[in-house]
Design an enzyme around this catalytic site. Structure first.
Site, PDB file in Angstrom:
ATOM      1  N   LYS A  35      44.506   2.842  60.680  1.00  0.00           N
ATOM      2  CA  LYS A  35      45.136   1.902  61.623  1.00  0.00           C
ATOM      3  C   LYS A  35      44.605   0.500  61.426  1.00  0.00           C
ATOM      4  CE  LYS A  35      47.057   4.684  65.274  1.00  0.00           C
ATOM      5  NZ  LYS A  35      47.192   4.913  66.703  1.00  0.00           N
ATOM      6  N   LYS A  54      52.492  11.843  56.457  1.00  0.00           N
ATOM      7  CA  LYS A  54      52.939  12.599  57.635  1.00  0.00           C
ATOM      8  C   LYS A  54      54.094  11.876  58.325  1.00  0.00           C
ATOM      9  CE  LYS A  54      50.050  10.569  61.129  1.00  0.00           C
ATOM     10  NZ  LYS A  54      49.063  10.533  62.132  1.00  0.00           N
ATOM     11  N   LYS A  96      56.278   7.581  63.570  1.00  0.00           N
ATOM     12  CA  LYS A  96      57.273   6.606  64.039  1.00  0.00           C
ATOM     13  C   LYS A  96      57.205   5.303  63.256  1.00  0.00           C
ATOM     14  CE  LYS A  96      54.101   5.526  67.777  1.00  0.00           C
ATOM     15  NZ  LYS A  96      53.191   6.651  67.750  1.00  0.00           N
TER      16      LYS A  96
HETATM   17  P1  TYM Z   1      49.888  11.074  69.088  1.00  0.00           P
HETATM   18  O1  TYM Z   1      50.528  10.464  70.276  1.00  0.00           O
HETATM   19  O2  TYM Z   1      49.816  10.275  67.843  1.00  0.00           O
HETATM   20  O3  TYM Z   1      50.587  12.438  68.736  1.00  0.00           O
HETATM   21  C1  TYM Z   1      50.804  13.420  69.722  1.00  0.00           C
HETATM   22  C2  TYM Z   1      50.592  14.794  69.134  1.00  0.00           C
HETATM   23  O4  TYM Z   1      51.482  15.014  68.042  1.00  0.00           O
HETATM   24  C3  TYM Z   1      50.759  15.432  66.892  1.00  0.00           C
HETATM   25  N1  TYM Z   1      51.433  14.914  65.689  1.00  0.00           N
HETATM   26  C4  TYM Z   1      51.892  15.679  64.692  1.00  0.00           C
HETATM   27  N2  TYM Z   1      51.882  17.014  64.490  1.00  0.00           N
HETATM   28  C5  TYM Z   1      52.461  17.484  63.362  1.00  0.00           C
HETATM   29  N3  TYM Z   1      53.033  16.695  62.431  1.00  0.00           N
HETATM   30  C6  TYM Z   1      53.070  15.350  62.568  1.00  0.00           C
HETATM   31  N4  TYM Z   1      53.653  14.587  61.665  1.00  0.00           N
HETATM   32  C7  TYM Z   1      52.480  14.789  63.752  1.00  0.00           C
HETATM   33  N5  TYM Z   1      52.346  13.515  64.223  1.00  0.00           N
HETATM   34  C8  TYM Z   1      51.703  13.624  65.401  1.00  0.00           C
HETATM   35  C9  TYM Z   1      49.369  14.843  67.085  1.00  0.00           C
HETATM   36  O5  TYM Z   1      48.394  15.563  66.357  1.00  0.00           O
HETATM   37  C10 TYM Z   1      49.166  14.990  68.571  1.00  0.00           C
HETATM   38  O6  TYM Z   1      48.722  16.294  68.912  1.00  0.00           O
HETATM   39  N6  TYM Z   1      45.079  10.516  70.232  1.00  0.00           N
HETATM   40  C11 TYM Z   1      46.256  11.313  70.494  1.00  0.00           C
HETATM   41  C12 TYM Z   1      46.639  11.329  71.951  1.00  0.00           C
HETATM   42  C13 TYM Z   1      45.531  11.738  72.838  1.00  0.00           C
HETATM   43  C14 TYM Z   1      45.040  13.062  73.026  1.00  0.00           C
HETATM   44  C15 TYM Z   1      43.985  12.943  73.974  1.00  0.00           C
HETATM   45  C16 TYM Z   1      45.392  14.306  72.507  1.00  0.00           C
HETATM   46  C17 TYM Z   1      44.809  10.899  73.617  1.00  0.00           C
HETATM   47  N7  TYM Z   1      43.880  11.645  74.312  1.00  0.00           N
HETATM   48  C18 TYM Z   1      43.267  14.063  74.399  1.00  0.00           C
HETATM   49  C19 TYM Z   1      44.652  15.425  72.931  1.00  0.00           C
HETATM   50  C20 TYM Z   1      43.615  15.296  73.860  1.00  0.00           C
HETATM   51  C21 TYM Z   1      47.417  10.736  69.697  1.00  0.00           C
HETATM   52  O7  TYM Z   1      47.435   9.573  69.384  1.00  0.00           O
HETATM   53  O8  TYM Z   1      48.434  11.597  69.470  1.00  0.00           O
END
Ligand code: TYM
Length: 334
Positions: free
Chosen positions: A117, A199, A202
């Protein structure tokens, strides 16, 4: 029903920073409804995390509400689990600060997502982007969960959360439960349709399928999906065929079939038949979710009621952990 002390606990969140996409859904989200009977579940909208990157305020508000509607449309019944907005429960930020003081600069510097990032946002490498995993650790540890269901890309953040919890417990006794990441076998890493080496995310909309996208647009993206130069156009998983392997993964996740069954089903059929079939399976999986989200978004009062009740229930549990932590570190009670 909830917080009875006997059930196992699960917590997870998604950032309302963009449209929910197929990776978010097929990776973690589609499994969450399966767990709400077995676990006490806390699912939140990680709005605090989104401002590590500049957001348009009006858009962020809109997306937060839309994501809540999508959670419910995906099967998260607010009567059976706690759905809330992260910023509505101040204990997340409060514990985040305490844990900042128990997290090392060096370990945060090694986080892959921070490196990625900060390379992408070279003009805004802010402190929040750096300490992001600490806030995530606070999100998790407040609820004393057993499991944290995420996609593969968040595994490193759950691991640092475990390290922080162990470090804190090492000093003060067993304050935090040390949770396990829960990563599904199929769908844990959905790749981009246009660049299957990275991966699905968005930030690359051409290769990304959004949950609210129109069926014809979804079909177009699948028909254009990058495959490979295999002259037999064989539907089979292989390291040198990341595009086709990814489509097999998506089809398997969307239909519940095994990889072997998918390969057998399309044997000898080539990519021309396979790609639209994957598109159709995805369209059919997403259709009811899209329709239900639209219905729910028309009822703002209902959604407000859900997040208000959720914040109250989440805060009750979170504040209990926070009080314990404040006491352990030596803050004078008010
Ligand atoms: P975020 O918002 O980027 O993504 C949400 C969830 O989707 C999963 N994910 C994917 N899984 C499979 N293939 C992909 N291409 C893919 N892209 C995203 C992510 O692994 C995630 O599970 N930091 C986290 C949000 C968060 C969180 C937490 C999660 C904040 N606090 C506490 C668990 C516990 C995030 O940015 O996910």
């Amino acid at each position: 029903m909830m917080e009875n002390g006997n059930k196992k606990v699960m917590v997870s969140g998604i950032q309302p920073s963009g449209e929910l996409h197929l990776g978010n859904y097929l990776g973690p989200l589609r499994h969450w409804p399966e767990m709400i009977d077995e676990f006490d579940c806390y699912f939140f909208l990680a709005d605090l995390h989104t401002i590590t990157v500049r957001q348009n305020p009006a858009e962020l508000r809109k997306r937060t509400l839309a994501l809540l509607a999508q959670y419910i449309a995906c099967g998260l019944d607010p009567e059976k689990c706690v759905l809330f907005v992260q910023s509505h429960v101040p204990a997340h930020s409060q514990l985040g600060w305490v844990l900042d003081c128990y997290t090392m600069f060096g370990e945060l510097s090694r986080m892959t997502q921070f490196k990625d990032k900060s390379a992408k946002n070279a003009d805004n490498i802010n402190a929040g982007l750096f300490t992001y995993p600490v806030l995530m650790a606070a999100d998790i540890l407040l609820y004393q969960p057993d499991a944290v269901p995420v996609g593969e890309d968040q595994k490193q953040h759950v691991e640092i959360c475990r390290d922080i919890a162990n470090r804190f417990n090492g000093v003060y006794g067993d304050v935090f439960k040390v949770p396990e990441p829960y990563i599904a076998k199929v769908g844990a890493r959905i790749m981009s349709l246009s660049a299957p080496d990275s991966k699905m995310s968005k930030s690359q909309p051409e290769g990304c399928v959004f949950l609210m996208e129109k069926p014809e647009d979804i079909m177009r993206k699948f028909k254009r999906a990058v495959t490979d130069s295999d002259t037999e156009r064989c539907v089979r998983r292989a390291p040198e065929k990341p595009g086709v392997s990814n489509l097999i993964q998506i089809y398997a996740a969307a239909t519940g079939k095994s990889y072997e069954d998918v390969e057998a089903e399309f044997e000898g059929q080539g990519y021309g038949k396979f790609k639209p079939a994957v598109g159709e399976a995805v369209v059919e999986t997403l259709r009811p979710i899209r329709e239900e989200t639209e219905r729910l978004l028309a009822d703002k009062a209902y959604l407000e009621g859900v997040y208000r009740a959720g914040a109250e229930r989440a805060a009750y549990v979170a504040e209990k952990t926070l009080r314990k932590v404040y006491k352990k570190v030596g803050f004078l009670p008010r």
